[in-house]
Enzyme design. Structure first.
Site, PDB file in Angstrom:
ATOM      1  N   ARG A 264       1.393  19.174  -4.234  1.00  0.00           N
ATOM      2  CA  ARG A 264       1.174  17.778  -4.622  1.00  0.00           C
ATOM      3  C   ARG A 264      -0.043  17.639  -5.526  1.00  0.00           C
ATOM      4  O   ARG A 264      -0.814  16.686  -5.426  1.00  0.00           O
ATOM      5  CB  ARG A 264       1.017  16.876  -3.387  1.00  0.00           C
ATOM      6  CG  ARG A 264       2.194  16.877  -2.452  1.00  0.00           C
ATOM      7  CD  ARG A 264       3.463  16.326  -3.118  1.00  0.00           C
ATOM      8  NE  ARG A 264       4.577  16.432  -2.191  1.00  0.00           N
ATOM      9  CZ  ARG A 264       5.372  17.509  -2.077  1.00  0.00           C
ATOM     10  NH1 ARG A 264       5.169  18.550  -2.879  1.00  0.00           N
ATOM     11  NH2 ARG A 264       6.363  17.535  -1.214  1.00  0.00           N
TER      12      ARG A 264
ATOM     13  N   SER B 126       6.177   8.884   1.129  1.00  0.00           N
ATOM     14  CA  SER B 126       5.226   9.563   2.016  1.00  0.00           C
ATOM     15  C   SER B 126       3.801   9.254   1.566  1.00  0.00           C
ATOM     16  O   SER B 126       3.421   9.568   0.443  1.00  0.00           O
ATOM     17  CB  SER B 126       5.461  11.073   1.993  1.00  0.00           C
ATOM     18  OG  SER B 126       6.742  11.391   2.486  1.00  0.00           O
TER      19      SER B 126
ATOM     20  N   GLU C  55      -1.383  10.706  -0.549  1.00  0.00           N
ATOM     21  CA  GLU C  55      -0.664  11.164  -1.741  1.00  0.00           C
ATOM     22  C   GLU C  55      -0.841  10.213  -2.919  1.00  0.00           C
ATOM     23  O   GLU C  55      -1.041  10.662  -4.046  1.00  0.00           O
ATOM     24  CB  GLU C  55       0.829  11.326  -1.432  1.00  0.00           C
ATOM     25  CG  GLU C  55       1.186  12.616  -0.729  1.00  0.00           C
ATOM     26  CD  GLU C  55       2.667  12.935  -0.857  1.00  0.00           C
ATOM     27  OE1 GLU C  55       3.284  12.514  -1.861  1.00  0.00           O
ATOM     28  OE2 GLU C  55       3.200  13.603   0.038  1.00  0.00           O
TER      29      GLU C  55
END
Length: 353
Positions: free
Chosen positions: A177, A250, A346
């Site tokens: 990520r 998420s 995130e």
């Protein structure tokens, strides 16, 4: 870092005229947000004008589909949304199709087009919200596949340098990520197009437990279409539709820990969900950690945790950035106190100024 500059095309510079814009519909969390100065980038020839315009503002905020951002109530700066269109096959060889998509293309729409055309390899990434241009920034991933696994190259606009730059995987510095772009000054780069190397022959990636359990994939040789359909079905069952319930997918990364830390946690929490990584570390299931702390389905003010997926924070109606971040901080605190692990968000949190 080695990057190659793309020769500039001789074409007229398209003008940009900033206007005020309500951004509530430009972010999937549905947060109330206002931009006094907003422009839409619909063609590459507008990028030189953006470079000329940006220094007049305190900050430049580059938006894609708004699916991985937390926007403040008001943005003191220039907001540029990338809407560049286009998908095309640019090359093929014995072991790969090379497919290019412009940054403004909807990610799921692009994945669907690839499956429809027999350009297989992205089906595990179906139904991820957002645009193609935002995908490399986050190095999106799901169900055993990351963008980096299928990446060929991209073309990005250097806003301060006023030039197009070609970047390969080494220059993008992909990690979990993460990428080169997440470590640059916000607004320094605008991705224009991304190219993908899609494998020939194709092999399904079915390592993820949810896919292994899916009835439609019980056959000996599942097709890419079957994997795509299964991923869509699983995501629809587990995750809320942003068009119905405001969310950013998420909200936390799955934390990575070394083998010793994982073993110590297993001794205290035998049900700990973890996944081994190639480097010997383990990825802990952040959703499980949050759920075990009792947060699934709970609400804090106008923000809440989804009742089916503890990784997803939702807008219960009228939430602003401060509500989402207060909820995130409360969850982080509980998880860290119980497990000694710090959860990392995130989404990009855009500052008001």
């Amino acid at each position: 870092m080695s990057m190659s500059t793309v020769p500039a095309c001789i074409e007229p510079v398209a003008p940009l005229a900033p206007q005020a814009q309500d951004l509530r519909c430009f972010n999937t969390l549905g947060l109330a947000s206002h931009a006094p100065a907003f422009v839409a980038l619909t063609e590459p020839s507008q990028l030189p004008a953006l470079s000329a315009l940006a220094p007049r503002f305190r900050q430049l905020v580059v938006l894609g589909g708004g699916s991985n951002v937390v926007l403040p109530a008001s943005i003191d700066g220039l907001v540029a949304q990338v809407r560049l269109p286009g998908v095309r096959l640019v090359g093929q060889c014995a072991d790969a199709w090379v497919v290019e998509a412009a940054a403004g293309e909807n990610w799921h729409g692009f994945v669907t087009a690839c499956v429809d055309n027999g350009w297989d390899g992205l089906e595990n990434l179906a139904l991820i919200p957002g645009t193609v241009g935002a995908a490399p920034v986050q190095n999106i991933g799901a169900y055993g596949v990351e963008l980096a696994d299928r990446f060929h190259s991209l073309t990005a606009w250097d806003v301060k340098g006023g030039r197009w730059v070609e970047m390969g995987a080494a220059e993008c510095r992909f990690a979990y990520r993460d990428s080169f772009f997440k470590h640059q000054e916000p607004g320094a780069w605008v991705i224009g197009s991304v190219r993908f190397a899609l494998p020939r022959p194709w092999q399904p990636v079915l390592d993820y437990p949810d896919l292994q359990r899916h009835a439609a994939l019980d056959g000996a040789a599942p097709t890419a279409r079957a994997v795509y359909d299964a991923v869509c079905a699983i995501r629809r069952a587990k995750l809320p539709d942003p068009a119905v319930v405001g969310n950013a997918g998420s909200f936390f990364k799955n934390p990575l820990v070394d083998a010793g830390t994982r073993q110590a946690l297993l001794g205290r929490f035998p049900g700990l969900v973890s996944y081994p990584q190639p480097d010997g570390r383990y990825k802990l299931a952040a959703g499980w950690l949050i759920d075990q702390c009792g947060w699934k389905g709970r609400q804090l003010g106008a923000a809440g945790v989804h009742d089916r997926q503890a990784l997803v924070l939702v807008n219960r109606g009228g939430a602003q950035a401060r509500d989402i971040m207060a909820l995130a901080a409360a969850i982080q605190g509980d998880v860290e106190r119980r497990y000694g692990v710090r959860l990392e968000p995130e989404p990009v949190v855009v500052p008001a100024r």
